[in-house]
Structures are given as C-alpha cells and as structure tokens.
Design a protein around this motif. Structure first.
Motif, PDB file in Angstrom:
ATOM      1  N   SER A  15       0.814  -1.212   0.000  1.00  0.00           N
ATOM      2  CA  SER A  15       0.000   0.000   0.000  1.00  0.00           C
ATOM      3  C   SER A  15       0.854   1.273   0.000  1.00  0.00           C
ATOM      4  N   SER A  16       1.960   1.269   0.750  1.00  0.00           N
ATOM      5  CA  SER A  16       2.816   2.456   0.792  1.00  0.00           C
ATOM      6  C   SER A  16       3.962   2.387  -0.214  1.00  0.00           C
ATOM      7  N   GLN A  17       4.105   1.245  -0.895  1.00  0.00           N
ATOM      8  CA  GLN A  17       5.178   1.014  -1.871  1.00  0.00           C
ATOM      9  C   GLN A  17       6.554   1.290  -1.245  1.00  0.00           C
ATOM     10  N   THR A  18       6.719   0.788  -0.037  1.00  0.00           N
ATOM     11  CA  THR A  18       7.965   0.989   0.695  1.00  0.00           C
ATOM     12  C   THR A  18       8.769  -0.309   0.738  1.00  0.00           C
ATOM     13  N   LEU A  19       9.984  -0.255   0.222  1.00  0.00           N
ATOM     14  CA  LEU A  19      10.873  -1.414   0.210  1.00  0.00           C
ATOM     15  C   LEU A  19      11.926  -1.234   1.295  1.00  0.00           C
ATOM     16  N   THR A  20      11.962  -2.172   2.242  1.00  0.00           N
ATOM     17  CA  THR A  20      12.876  -2.079   3.385  1.00  0.00           C
ATOM     18  C   THR A  20      13.832  -3.256   3.388  1.00  0.00           C
ATOM     19  N   LEU A  21      15.112  -2.958   3.533  1.00  0.00           N
ATOM     20  CA  LEU A  21      16.146  -3.972   3.595  1.00  0.00           C
ATOM     21  C   LEU A  21      16.661  -4.070   5.024  1.00  0.00           C
ATOM     22  N   TYR A  22      16.796  -5.295   5.530  1.00  0.00           N
ATOM     23  CA  TYR A  22      17.304  -5.536   6.881  1.00  0.00           C
ATOM     24  C   TYR A  22      18.644  -6.264   6.761  1.00  0.00           C
ATOM     25  N   ILE A  23      19.687  -5.680   7.334  1.00  0.00           N
ATOM     26  CA  ILE A  23      21.020  -6.280   7.272  1.00  0.00           C
ATOM     27  C   ILE A  23      21.502  -6.575   8.688  1.00  0.00           C
ATOM     28  N   PRO A  24      22.434  -7.516   8.838  1.00  0.00           N
ATOM     29  CA  PRO A  24      22.894  -7.884  10.190  1.00  0.00           C
ATOM     30  C   PRO A  24      23.596  -6.717  10.877  1.00  0.00           C
ATOM     31  N   PRO A  25      23.441  -6.598  12.173  1.00  0.00           N
ATOM     32  CA  PRO A  25      24.200  -5.582  12.921  1.00  0.00           C
ATOM     33  C   PRO A  25      25.671  -5.974  12.982  1.00  0.00           C
ATOM     34  N   ILE A  26      26.485  -5.036  13.364  1.00  0.00           N
ATOM     35  CA  ILE A  26      27.930  -5.286  13.445  1.00  0.00           C
ATOM     36  C   ILE A  26      28.229  -6.249  14.588  1.00  0.00           C
ATOM     37  N   SER A  27      28.993  -7.284  14.276  1.00  0.00           N
ATOM     38  CA  SER A  27      29.428  -8.252  15.283  1.00  0.00           C
ATOM     39  C   SER A  27      30.935  -8.093  15.488  1.00  0.00           C
ATOM     40  N   PRO A  28      31.367  -7.719  16.707  1.00  0.00           N
ATOM     41  CA  PRO A  28      32.804  -7.522  16.950  1.00  0.00           C
ATOM     42  C   PRO A  28      33.654  -8.726  16.565  1.00  0.00           C
ATOM     43  N   SER A  29      33.185  -9.926  16.887  1.00  0.00           N
ATOM     44  CA  SER A  29      33.971 -11.114  16.558  1.00  0.00           C
ATOM     45  C   SER A  29      34.083 -11.301  15.046  1.00  0.00           C
ATOM     46  N   SER A  30      33.016 -10.958  14.318  1.00  0.00           N
ATOM     47  CA  SER A  30      33.058 -11.057  12.861  1.00  0.00           C
ATOM     48  C   SER A  30      34.014 -10.031  12.268  1.00  0.00           C
ATOM     49  N   VAL A  31      34.011  -8.834  12.823  1.00  0.00           N
ATOM     50  CA  VAL A  31      34.912  -7.783  12.343  1.00  0.00           C
ATOM     51  C   VAL A  31      36.360  -8.204  12.524  1.00  0.00           C
ATOM     52  N   LEU A  32      36.633  -8.914  13.617  1.00  0.00           N
ATOM     53  CA  LEU A  32      37.994  -9.369  13.892  1.00  0.00           C
ATOM     54  C   LEU A  32      38.536 -10.215  12.745  1.00  0.00           C
ATOM     55  N   TRP A  33      37.702 -11.111  12.234  1.00  0.00           N
ATOM     56  CA  TRP A  33      38.153 -12.040  11.203  1.00  0.00           C
ATOM     57  C   TRP A  33      37.883 -11.541   9.782  1.00  0.00           C
ATOM     58  N   SER A  34      36.805 -10.826   9.566  1.00  0.00           N
ATOM     59  CA  SER A  34      36.369 -10.513   8.200  1.00  0.00           C
ATOM     60  C   SER A  34      36.336  -9.033   7.878  1.00  0.00           C
ATOM     61  N   GLY A  35      36.601  -8.184   8.832  1.00  0.00           N
ATOM     62  CA  GLY A  35      36.545  -6.758   8.569  1.00  0.00           C
ATOM     63  C   GLY A  35      35.142  -6.205   8.762  1.00  0.00           C
ATOM     64  N   LEU A  36      35.022  -4.909   8.587  1.00  0.00           N
ATOM     65  CA  LEU A  36      33.734  -4.250   8.795  1.00  0.00           C
ATOM     66  C   LEU A  36      32.741  -4.652   7.722  1.00  0.00           C
ATOM     67  N   PRO A  37      31.479  -4.943   8.107  1.00  0.00           N
ATOM     68  CA  PRO A  37      30.447  -5.252   7.122  1.00  0.00           C
ATOM     69  C   PRO A  37      29.883  -3.967   6.523  1.00  0.00           C
ATOM     70  N   VAL A  38      28.981  -4.111   5.578  1.00  0.00           N
ATOM     71  CA  VAL A  38      28.297  -2.960   4.993  1.00  0.00           C
ATOM     72  C   VAL A  38      27.445  -2.296   6.070  1.00  0.00           C
ATOM     73  N   SER A  39      27.582  -0.972   6.192  1.00  0.00           N
ATOM     74  CA  SER A  39      26.805  -0.244   7.194  1.00  0.00           C
ATOM     75  C   SER A  39      25.446   0.138   6.630  1.00  0.00           C
ATOM     76  N   ILE A  40      24.570   0.654   7.497  1.00  0.00           N
ATOM     77  CA  ILE A  40      23.242   1.079   7.061  1.00  0.00           C
ATOM     78  C   ILE A  40      23.340   2.198   6.028  1.00  0.00           C
ATOM     79  N   SER A  41      24.212   3.161   6.255  1.00  0.00           N
ATOM     80  CA  SER A  41      24.343   4.267   5.307  1.00  0.00           C
ATOM     81  C   SER A  41      24.921   3.803   3.980  1.00  0.00           C
ATOM     82  N   GLU A  42      25.875   2.877   4.034  1.00  0.00           N
ATOM     83  CA  GLU A  42      26.444   2.339   2.794  1.00  0.00           C
ATOM     84  C   GLU A  42      25.406   1.544   2.021  1.00  0.00           C
ATOM     85  N   ALA A  43      24.620   0.745   2.720  1.00  0.00           N
ATOM     86  CA  ALA A  43      23.585  -0.044   2.056  1.00  0.00           C
ATOM     87  C   ALA A  43      22.554   0.855   1.386  1.00  0.00           C
TER      88      ALA A  43
END
Length: 556
Positions: free
Chosen positions: A176-204
């Motif tokens: 009805s509102s024609q609104t498309l919303t994307l949900y991405i995982p929050p930042i996980s410190p342990s994941s950042v340690l091994w894989s680096g920073l994920p895509v942020s909300i502003s980047e997405a």
C-alpha cells in the motif's frame, strides 16, 4: 653477465619474464602469447618438461652473447619475433583477445539495480492492493565437517527484489505504501575481527534501490508483527528463528514465488546490461581458450585459462559448471570431467559462461584442436551453423518456440540427408518418425537470466513426445525475454545405438556413412538472444565463423 641458469615464466598478460641467478630484474619480451616452438604434432607428443627445455635452449642461444653486467630489457619487433620465435602478431587477434566493454552498458550499470520497480511489478502481478511481501537472503554456511565458509550464492528471489548480495539479510515490501525495506545484520565484533567491517546502514542505502535500511534485530520481528495480518512469503525459505506467531501468519501458498518467476522472464534494460556484460567477459575467455588450444595438452588447462579470463574481467563466478569436452566426449551433453588428454582428438566443445552480478551468460563453441577441421567435422559444423543462423532469424515475438525447435530438426534432417547419414525418407517422414532425435536429443534453447536455466519457460518434462520433453521453453516468445539458441548434432553411441536397433528408425540411417562421423563427437553452437520489438538482438560476441576461429587458433 652470461645468461646461464635462465629462468622464464609464461604469464597470462602475454609477457615472457626472464631472470638470471645474478639479476633479480627480469628481461621483458613483449608478445601476444608465450612462444610455440614446437609444431602441433610435436607439442602434443612432448612432455611439459621437454617443451620447457626446448624454450630454454632457444632463449639461451639468443641471449648468451649479452654483454657482462648489462641489464636486459628487450622488446621484440615483429621481424625478430617471426624469425626467432615464430610469434605472429596480428591486429585482428589482439582485438579478439582484448576485453571489449560496451560503453553504453557501462552507463546503464552506473545506476542501481531496479529493485523497487521489480517489487512493484510483482505486487501488481499478484493483484495486491495491500499486504507485505517478505523474503530472506541465503544464509552464510560452513562446509560440512569443517569451519571454512561454503561458497555463497544469493537466493534469486531475494535478489530480484533487493539487488543485495549480502548473506543473512531480509526484505519487506509494503504494497500500500510502496515501501521497500532492507534488513542487514548488525555489526558483530567477533566477525569484524576475522572478516573486517560489514556494509553499514548508510552504505547499504547508497548501494541499493530501497527506501529504508534497518538492522535485523530487533527491527525485523517488530515490523513483521505490526503487519502480520497479510504477509506473503516462500515456503522452505523462512528462518526457523522467526517467532511462531509470525510464521503462522505468512501465506506460503506459492503466489509470491510464482509471481517473481513470471516477472523475471521479462528483462528490463538493467538486467539486459548485466547479461550483455557477462557475455563480453565470456567472449574474451572463449577467445583465449581458442588461442591456446593447440598448445594445450589436457582439457583442464583450457578450463583454467577460461576461469582466469573471467575473473580478470570482473566475473569471479561461473554461471554453471563449464564443459570442456574433447573428442567423443563432446557427444555427452553435460560432460563434467574436464580432465582428459586432448592428444589425437579432433574437436573441443567448450560450453561455459561467466556470471556477472548474479546474471548468467551461456555460450558454446566447437572448434578444431589441431587448427583445422577434418572434412567430416567441417560438414557437421557448417550444418549446425546453418541451423543456428536460421533459427535465430526466426526468433521473434509471437513466434512459438516449439515451431522454431521443429525448424531446427527440419534443417538437421535436410543436412544429414545431403551427407548420406540419413536416407530413404523425406524430411517430413523422418521428422514424423522422430529419428532426428538420435542426433539432436535436447531442446533448442532455454530462458536465461539469473539462472542459466531461468524461470518462465514453462517446460513440460512429462511430454510423451521425445522431441519436446526436453524443450525448456514452450509457447510464444515475448519481447524482453532472453533465450539461448543452441542447436547441435551429436554422435553418441549410447543414444544412437537404440535407434539403429529399432527398424522404425534404422531404415532411415545409413550406418556405413555414420561410422565415418563418430570421432566428430558433437558440435553445438550457442548464443544468447534478446527478443525485441523489431525482432531480436544477439548479446553474444564470441566468434563462430570458421575463418575467425582459425585466426585465433592459428595466430593468423
């Protein structure tokens, strides 16, 4: 210094790097590709070690007179290349091997993947005025019995409505509102340690064509609960972590899945640009394989070259497991071994295509390993090329794909009658008997898009007519569809022998003539065709005329 202990390396860029024990700086010999000192017959018989030793001695003789303490940096001119190494440099070959990108495609792809337009189209196909479309991305997974990540492949339904290639993500589309919303995982410190920073909300938000970007927790569950009266999802693609209250309210009857599949069948300009780009990269890889086939010993060498060219061109994934089938293996439609020696065999059937941003190309070429077709191979290749050209010409909006498939069989029958492989019957009689299925056992082509065998083709695999049961597209063609046109003629004993044992078919086959063609294996030529308002456009740029293939194979 004298160039004793000479070390050289072939590299894909077309440079030959020379090093000596006393100088770490390489001499650079610029050439189209590394030298082929041996004749094709000698190269086939020589071991890799013998071949490399031969290179070494020729190069050593050439540079042994280099003055002491002088750095070597030599660029061979055309005359020296021809006289000393028999390297031939032609502008046409260089152009064929270059990665050629259409600038108009670049302009289209500078924009965002049109996710909102796709979501709106799907909702309209479903006839919805309200409700919520809900889709989940593929999950990041580990290999079985291992802590290494499995190769990631995004769910196509999710990607069509998001353009997002991130794992562990979700989307909703409020009709009805024609609104498309994307949900991405929050930042996980342990994941950042091994894989680096994920895509942020502003980047997405800047990357994807969506209205809002939020984190999966806690936002997703709250938003779904607020709209739980009418949610559409896809069965078997719902997370077990969803609260039962939400899961129970999701309509998984199949209406959303069907709607996406039907909408995917018609490509918009952005999707066509992605397929075009995949084809451009694929053409470069095919051309490089042709260029190296005479100097290659095993099928796997050409698979390696093909994959390298795709990765270098910006397509790290293949659209499907490539087929690099030499000799009689080319009669196996989906040959997967790709590890046989090519010595003594006539032709190579190369069916492989790059995937670019989740969109596929699917291209097949068949060419002589020696650099020249035998008479029998040339005859079959010419016939298949005629089949393809005429069926491409017939590929137009409104034309039934079934009828174009029949046209391919008629042309095949005419050609096989002319060669004497088929006999004692008219084209219509042999067509009616279905004897031509012994030589063309598959469908003429299939839909192409995010999947190699894309959605929207409506095949009928239960069709009792063996001519149509493997036809992956049925009914009329529509503007915006992309379809492969891939006729072939195959000499597969496993398929043909039952026809020879059946009097209904054997009366039309001259076995004595047929026996001359077994070593041809199989010939298939495949292009990717866009159906347009005025006819069609061939998105495939890989060469297929015999003269053009010979130029690449033989460096003419």
């Amino acid at each position: 210094m004298r160039l004793t202990g000479l070390i050289y390396t072939r590299v894909s860029t077309g440079l030959l790097l020379l090093r000596t024990p006393t100088s770490p700086n390489p001499a650079i010999l610029t050439c189209l590709r590394a030298p082929s000192f041996l004749s094709s017959s000698a190269a086939a018989a020589a071991s890799p070690y013998q071949h490399h030793q031969h290179h070494h001695h020729r190069l050593h003789r050439l540079f042994s007179s280099t003055p002491p303490n002088r750095k070597v940096k030599v660029k061979l001119n055309a005359a020296l290349a021809y006289k000393s190494f028999h390297w031939r440099r032609k502008k046409t070959i260089i152009k064929m091997l270059a990665i050629k990108m259409d600038p108009q495609t670049d302009i289209v792809l500078q924009g965002k993947y049109p996710a909102k337009a796709h979501a709106k189209r799907v909702a309209e196909f479903m006839g919805l005025k309200e409700g919520l479309l809900y889709l989940e991305s593929a999950k990041e997974m580990l290999l079985e019995d291992c802590d290494s990540e499995a190769p990631f492949r995004q769910r196509r339904y999710f990607y069509y409505l998001s353009g997002c290639d991130l794992p562990d993500s979700y989307l909703t589309y409020n009709v009805s509102s024609q609104t498309l919303t994307l949900y991405i995982p929050p930042i996980s410190p342990s994941s950042v340690l091994w894989s680096g920073l994920p895509v942020s909300i502003s980047e997405a938000k800047s990357l994807y064509d969506v209205d809002e970007v939020r984190h999966t927790t806690p936002d997703l569950h709250n938003d779904l609960l607020a709209n739980s009266h009418l949610i559409f999802g896809i069965a078997c693609q719902l997370s077990p972590k969803l609260p039962e209250q939400i899961t129970a309210s999701i309509d998984t009857s199949g209406s959303l899945k069907t709607a996406i599949e039907e909408c995917r069948a018609i490509k918009d300009a952005y999707e066509v640009a992605l397929i075009r780009r995949a084809n451009e990269i694929t053409a470069t890889a095919h051309h490089r394989a042709m260029n190296l086939v005479k100097s290659s010993v095993n099928e796997r060498e050409l698979e390696a070259v093909f994959t390298e060219r795709c990765i270098a061109g910006g397509a790290p994934k293949q659209a499907y497991h490539g087929i690099f089938a030499s000799g009689r293996s080319a009669a196996t439609l989906h040959y997967v071994k790709n590890n046989a020696t090519m010595a003594g065999k006539l032709n190579l059937l190369l069916d492989a295509g790059a995937e670019y941003n989740n969109y596929a190309s699917d291209v097949t070429r068949t060419f002589p390993i020696s650099g020249e077709f035998t008479q029998e191979s040339q005859q079959i290749y010419d016939l298949v090329l005629k089949m393809q050209k005429e069926t491409i010409e017939a590929t137009k909006a409104g034309t039934r794909w079934d009828d174009i498939h029949i046209l391919a069989h008629k042309i095949a029958i005419e050609g096989l009658l002319a060669l004497g492989i088929l006999k004692d019957g008219s084209v219509d009689e042999i067509l009616e008997s279905r004897t031509s299925c012994a030589f063309l056992p598959h469908g003429l082509g299939h839909m192409l898009g995010m999947d190699t065998h894309d959605t929207g083709g409506h095949p009928n695999y239960d069709d009792e007519d063996k001519m149509f049961c493997y036809l992956r597209k049925r009914g009329p063609l529509r503007v915006g569809e992309v379809i492969t046109v891939e006729p072939g003629i195959y000499f597969c004993e496993f398929i043909i022998n039952p026809f020879l044992e059946d009097p209904k078919h054997s009366k039309y086959i001259d076995k004595a003539v047929l026996d001359r063609y077994w070593d041809v294996g199989g010939v298939r030529i495949e292009d990717n065709i866009l159906v347009t308002e005025t006819g069609n456009e061939n998105l495939t740029t890989t060469v297929k005329e015999v003269e053009d293939m010979y130029k690449l194979i033989n460096d003419l």
